[in-house]
Design a protein around this motif. Sequence first.
Motif, PDB file in Angstrom:
ATOM      1  N   ILE A   9       0.911  -1.261   0.023  1.00  0.00           N
ATOM      2  CA  ILE A   9       0.272   0.174   0.206  1.00  0.00           C
ATOM      3  C   ILE A   9       1.201   1.223   0.041  1.00  0.00           C
ATOM      4  N   ILE A  10       1.576   0.747   0.817  1.00  0.00           N
ATOM      5  CA  ILE A  10       3.071   2.454   0.979  1.00  0.00           C
ATOM      6  C   ILE A  10       4.142   2.245  -0.141  1.00  0.00           C
ATOM      7  N   HIS A  11       4.116   1.630  -0.757  1.00  0.00           N
ATOM      8  CA  HIS A  11       5.252   1.680  -1.567  1.00  0.00           C
ATOM      9  C   HIS A  11       5.292   1.806  -2.885  1.00  0.00           C
ATOM     10  N   GLU A  12       4.152   2.118  -3.212  1.00  0.00           N
ATOM     11  CA  GLU A  12       3.838   3.093  -4.917  1.00  0.00           C
ATOM     12  C   GLU A  12       4.670   4.688  -4.330  1.00  0.00           C
ATOM     13  N   PRO A  13       4.886   4.905  -5.514  1.00  0.00           N
ATOM     14  CA  PRO A  13       5.264   6.121  -5.091  1.00  0.00           C
ATOM     15  C   PRO A  13       4.379   7.082  -4.568  1.00  0.00           C
ATOM     16  N   PRO A  14       3.338   7.279  -5.856  1.00  0.00           N
ATOM     17  CA  PRO A  14       2.164   8.469  -5.096  1.00  0.00           C
ATOM     18  C   PRO A  14       1.554   8.464  -3.842  1.00  0.00           C
ATOM     19  N   ARG A  15       1.454   6.903  -2.979  1.00  0.00           N
ATOM     20  CA  ARG A  15       0.801   6.316  -1.869  1.00  0.00           C
ATOM     21  C   ARG A  15       2.106   6.890  -0.805  1.00  0.00           C
ATOM     22  N   LEU A  16       3.380   6.780  -1.474  1.00  0.00           N
ATOM     23  CA  LEU A  16       4.437   7.153  -0.205  1.00  0.00           C
ATOM     24  C   LEU A  16       4.679   8.534  -0.239  1.00  0.00           C
ATOM     25  N   LYS A  17       4.458   9.580  -1.516  1.00  0.00           N
ATOM     26  CA  LYS A  17       4.568  10.573  -1.522  1.00  0.00           C
ATOM     27  C   LYS A  17       3.322  11.235  -0.436  1.00  0.00           C
ATOM     28  N   ILE A  18       2.231  10.544  -1.184  1.00  0.00           N
ATOM     29  CA  ILE A  18       1.203  11.645   0.404  1.00  0.00           C
ATOM     30  C   ILE A  18       2.029  11.314   1.753  1.00  0.00           C
ATOM     31  N   MET A  19       1.903   9.879   1.810  1.00  0.00           N
ATOM     32  CA  MET A  19       1.807   9.490   3.454  1.00  0.00           C
ATOM     33  C   MET A  19       2.810  10.660   3.966  1.00  0.00           C
ATOM     34  N   VAL A  20       3.921  10.886   3.724  1.00  0.00           N
ATOM     35  CA  VAL A  20       5.304  11.303   4.359  1.00  0.00           C
ATOM     36  C   VAL A  20       4.729  12.714   3.810  1.00  0.00           C
ATOM     37  N   LEU A  21       3.921  13.371   2.942  1.00  0.00           N
ATOM     38  CA  LEU A  21       4.047  14.560   3.094  1.00  0.00           C
ATOM     39  C   LEU A  21       3.066  15.095   4.432  1.00  0.00           C
ATOM     40  N   LEU A  22       1.595  13.890   4.517  1.00  0.00           N
ATOM     41  CA  LEU A  22       0.726  14.529   6.103  1.00  0.00           C
ATOM     42  C   LEU A  22       1.362  14.038   6.607  1.00  0.00           C
ATOM     43  N   ALA A  23       2.449  13.295   6.868  1.00  0.00           N
ATOM     44  CA  ALA A  23       3.398  12.680   8.457  1.00  0.00           C
ATOM     45  C   ALA A  23       4.070  14.322   8.294  1.00  0.00           C
ATOM     46  N   TYR A  58      -5.081   4.119   7.046  1.00  0.00           N
ATOM     47  CA  TYR A  58      -3.685   4.942   6.485  1.00  0.00           C
ATOM     48  C   TYR A  58      -4.057   6.292   6.732  1.00  0.00           C
ATOM     49  N   ILE A  59      -5.558   6.677   5.889  1.00  0.00           N
ATOM     50  CA  ILE A  59      -5.669   8.150   6.084  1.00  0.00           C
ATOM     51  C   ILE A  59      -7.254   8.685   6.745  1.00  0.00           C
ATOM     52  N   SER A  60      -6.942   9.472   7.380  1.00  0.00           N
ATOM     53  CA  SER A  60      -8.710  10.191   6.860  1.00  0.00           C
ATOM     54  C   SER A  60      -9.080  11.577   6.340  1.00  0.00           C
ATOM     55  N   MET A  61     -10.520  11.010   6.513  1.00  0.00           N
ATOM     56  CA  MET A  61     -10.979  11.918   5.078  1.00  0.00           C
ATOM     57  C   MET A  61     -12.448  12.455   5.677  1.00  0.00           C
ATOM     58  N   ALA A  83       2.185   2.097  10.541  1.00  0.00           N
ATOM     59  CA  ALA A  83       2.344   1.809   9.156  1.00  0.00           C
ATOM     60  C   ALA A  83       3.942   2.492   8.331  1.00  0.00           C
ATOM     61  N   LEU A  84       3.797   3.665   8.234  1.00  0.00           N
ATOM     62  CA  LEU A  84       4.822   4.726   7.430  1.00  0.00           C
ATOM     63  C   LEU A  84       6.137   4.301   8.608  1.00  0.00           C
ATOM     64  N   ILE A  85       6.194   4.375   9.550  1.00  0.00           N
ATOM     65  CA  ILE A  85       7.376   4.080   9.958  1.00  0.00           C
ATOM     66  C   ILE A  85       7.750   2.782   9.937  1.00  0.00           C
ATOM     67  N   GLU A  86       7.084   1.808   9.923  1.00  0.00           N
ATOM     68  CA  GLU A  86       7.683   0.416  10.190  1.00  0.00           C
ATOM     69  C   GLU A  86       8.440   0.263   9.073  1.00  0.00           C
ATOM     70  N   TYR A  87       7.369   1.025   7.724  1.00  0.00           N
ATOM     71  CA  TYR A  87       7.984   0.381   5.854  1.00  0.00           C
ATOM     72  C   TYR A  87       9.170   1.912   5.992  1.00  0.00           C
ATOM     73  N   MET A  88       9.384   2.260   6.451  1.00  0.00           N
ATOM     74  CA  MET A  88      10.600   3.007   6.271  1.00  0.00           C
ATOM     75  C   MET A  88      11.653   2.094   6.885  1.00  0.00           C
ATOM     76  N   GLU A  89      12.173   1.979   8.616  1.00  0.00           N
ATOM     77  CA  GLU A  89      12.615   0.897   9.232  1.00  0.00           C
ATOM     78  C   GLU A  89      13.106  -0.793   8.751  1.00  0.00           C
ATOM     79  N   SER A  90      12.014  -0.779   7.969  1.00  0.00           N
ATOM     80  CA  SER A  90      12.221  -2.261   7.070  1.00  0.00           C
ATOM     81  C   SER A  90      12.917  -1.543   5.719  1.00  0.00           C
ATOM     82  N   LEU A  91      12.708  -0.729   5.188  1.00  0.00           N
ATOM     83  CA  LEU A  91      13.494  -0.313   3.788  1.00  0.00           C
ATOM     84  C   LEU A  91      14.959  -0.225   4.428  1.00  0.00           C
ATOM     85  N   GLU A  92      15.278   0.675   5.466  1.00  0.00           N
ATOM     86  CA  GLU A  92      16.728   1.297   6.127  1.00  0.00           C
ATOM     87  C   GLU A  92      17.568  -0.205   6.167  1.00  0.00           C
TER      88      GLU A  92
END
Length: 100
Positions: A9-23, A58-61, A83-92
């Motif tokens: 879910i997070i790995h797709e570039p558009p969604r990753l960008k959205i998640m980072v922007l919101l976080a 992952y988000i609310s609207m 989920a974003l932090i877990e994704y980032m740590e796993s990628l790191e």
Amino acid sequence: MENFQPNKIIHEPPRLKIMVLLASDKEHAVTFPDIKDALGMSSGNLSVQLKTLENAGYISMEKYIDDNKSRTDVSITPAGKEALIEYMESLERFLSRVKK
């Protein structure tokens, strides 16, 4: 080597960008037009990506009328932030092998 399995879910570039922007905006929700402008996305693509993130929890609207105009505010949820932090740590961890 660690069997890296990215969060699809997070790995797709558009969604990753959205998640980072919101976080990165911890103080308040971000409006749909602000996300669209910041990321250079079309309204249609942004809507699809937001719906995917919302369905994952992952988000609310919040949609409402403001001065006779519809407005959508988007926020990252606690589950989304986790989920974003877990994704980032796993990628790191996965990428750190390159430095060794």
